[in-house]
Design a protein around this motif. Structure first.
Motif, PDB file in Angstrom:
ATOM      1  N   GLY A  63      40.182  59.649  57.751  1.00  0.00           N
ATOM      2  CA  GLY A  63      40.219  59.981  59.175  1.00  0.00           C
ATOM      3  C   GLY A  63      41.643  60.077  59.701  1.00  0.00           C
ATOM      4  O   GLY A  63      41.975  60.986  60.478  1.00  0.00           O
ATOM      5  N   ALA A  64      42.502  59.158  59.278  1.00  0.00           N
ATOM      6  CA  ALA A  64      43.900  59.197  59.709  1.00  0.00           C
ATOM      7  C   ALA A  64      44.608  60.449  59.194  1.00  0.00           C
ATOM      8  O   ALA A  64      45.389  61.072  59.916  1.00  0.00           O
ATOM      9  CB  ALA A  64      44.629  57.942  59.232  1.00  0.00           C
ATOM     10  N   VAL A  65      44.328  60.839  57.955  1.00  0.00           N
ATOM     11  CA  VAL A  65      44.920  62.063  57.394  1.00  0.00           C
ATOM     12  C   VAL A  65      44.434  63.282  58.169  1.00  0.00           C
ATOM     13  O   VAL A  65      45.221  64.190  58.473  1.00  0.00           O
ATOM     14  CB  VAL A  65      44.598  62.183  55.888  1.00  0.00           C
ATOM     15  CG1 VAL A  65      44.943  63.557  55.353  1.00  0.00           C
ATOM     16  CG2 VAL A  65      45.342  61.115  55.108  1.00  0.00           C
ATOM     17  N   ALA A  66      43.158  63.313  58.523  1.00  0.00           N
ATOM     18  CA  ALA A  66      42.622  64.437  59.292  1.00  0.00           C
ATOM     19  C   ALA A  66      43.292  64.544  60.654  1.00  0.00           C
ATOM     20  O   ALA A  66      43.632  65.641  61.102  1.00  0.00           O
ATOM     21  CB  ALA A  66      41.108  64.291  59.452  1.00  0.00           C
ATOM     22  N   VAL A  67      43.498  63.423  61.314  1.00  0.00           N
ATOM     23  CA  VAL A  67      44.159  63.440  62.616  1.00  0.00           C
ATOM     24  C   VAL A  67      45.623  63.845  62.460  1.00  0.00           C
ATOM     25  O   VAL A  67      46.156  64.635  63.238  1.00  0.00           O
ATOM     26  CB  VAL A  67      44.035  62.064  63.306  1.00  0.00           C
ATOM     27  CG1 VAL A  67      44.937  61.970  64.518  1.00  0.00           C
ATOM     28  CG2 VAL A  67      42.598  61.806  63.692  1.00  0.00           C
TER      29      VAL A  67
END
Length: 94
Positions: A63-67
């Motif tokens: 999720g952090a990589v996607a953001v």
């Protein structure tokens, strides 16, 4: 935020597909966590939850990589996001 990532012509479809794909993946996470917990010997007393904790960390990192890799569209014309500049969402012949 999600609707700003897609061109005007495909915005509704893009948002819907992204939302449904996320719901499909998230829908199976409790089942996956339960399977990991059962494979680790159950959760009696909260002693064998390491594999579930790793699952939560992996999902959090994804999720952090996607953001982090998402585009910022502040100050841009949303009719031009993902398309050719100047197209303005108009179809040929109009």
């Amino acid at each position: 935020m999600l609707n700003e990532m897609f061109a005007t012509e495909v915005r509704s479809t893009g948002v819907s597909v992204a939302y449904q794909a996320g719901a499909l993946i998230a829908g199976f996470l409790p089942l996956t966590a339960g399977g990991l917990l059962a494979a680790a010997g159950g959760g009696g007393g909260g002693t064998n939850i390491g594999s579930v904790a790793v699952l939560v960390m992996v999902v959090s990192v994804l999720g952090a990589v996607a953001v982090w890799t998402g585009r910022e569209s502040r100050g841009s014309d949303l009719r031009e996001v993902g398309g050719e500049p100047g197209a303005g969402g108009q179809r040929p012949g109009r």
